[in-house]
Scaffold this motif. Structure first.
Motif, PDB file in Angstrom:
ATOM      1  N   LYS A  41       3.935  13.471  -8.637  1.00 56.05           N
ATOM      2  CA  LYS A  41       4.217  13.698 -10.060  1.00 56.05           C
ATOM      3  C   LYS A  41       4.131  12.360 -10.786  1.00 56.05           C
ATOM      4  N   HIS A  51       6.844   7.211 -14.899  1.00 53.44           N
ATOM      5  CA  HIS A  51       7.717   7.668 -13.818  1.00 53.44           C
ATOM      6  C   HIS A  51       6.821   8.322 -12.771  1.00 53.44           C
ATOM      7  N   GLN A  53       6.692  10.031  -8.793  1.00 49.68           N
ATOM      8  CA  GLN A  53       7.377  10.535  -7.603  1.00 49.68           C
ATOM      9  C   GLN A  53       6.316  11.021  -6.629  1.00 49.68           C
ATOM     10  N   ASP A  55       6.184  12.756  -2.837  1.00 50.41           N
ATOM     11  CA  ASP A  55       6.933  13.399  -1.764  1.00 50.41           C
ATOM     12  C   ASP A  55       6.363  12.951  -0.422  1.00 50.41           C
ATOM     13  N   ILE A  90      11.494  10.798  -0.911  1.00 51.97           N
ATOM     14  CA  ILE A  90      10.599  10.751  -2.068  1.00 51.97           C
ATOM     15  C   ILE A  90      10.494   9.312  -2.564  1.00 51.97           C
ATOM     16  N   THR A  92      10.043   6.990  -5.370  1.00 50.82           N
ATOM     17  CA  THR A  92      10.300   7.121  -6.798  1.00 50.82           C
ATOM     18  C   THR A  92      10.126   5.762  -7.450  1.00 50.82           C
TER      19      THR A  92
END
Length: 117
Positions: A41, A51, A53, A55, A90, A92
């Motif tokens: 994401k 931002h 992310q 996984d 994750i 981040t």
């Protein structure tokens, strides 16, 4: 810290190599299941910034935390900052509006340490 950010910004390539490598990494992990869980994401922040992310579950990286070092660069700078860590499997990251390529570079350096761009 500003020197560190300037040095790392020089590593980001203007030809999109980071994005191409991220696409290849993503494709190599698509197995009919992993990608269904929104594995990557990338969104914007309202301060402004990015931002990201990613996984790590069901990838070889989930067992590689010992190689990963969380980082925070120029966090108090108004636009030229980034920070990242791994929590709950994750990756981040967040950063200022000019740091997306550096964020991707940091992930790729962790994901593919032998394949520096």
């Amino acid at each position: 810290m500003a020197d560190q950010l300037n040095a790392t910004a020089k590593r980001a390539t203007p030809d999109g190599t980071e994005l191409a490598k991220l696409q290849a990494w993503y494709k190599s992990h698509c197995d009919g299941e992993w990608e269904l869980h929104q594995a990557i994401k990338i969104s914007t922040l309202d301060n402004p910034g990015w931002h990201v992310q990613i996984d790590l579950r069901s990838t070889s990286l989930v067992d590689e935390y010992h190689r990963f070092e969380p980082k925070q660069v120029d966090y108090e700078h108004e636009t030229n900052w980034y920070t990242f860590n791994i929590e709950n499997d994750i990756f981040t990251a967040a950063g200022g509006p000019e740091t997306l390529l550096e964020i991707l570079r940091e992930f790729l350096d962790f994901a593919e340490p032998d394949s520096k761009v």
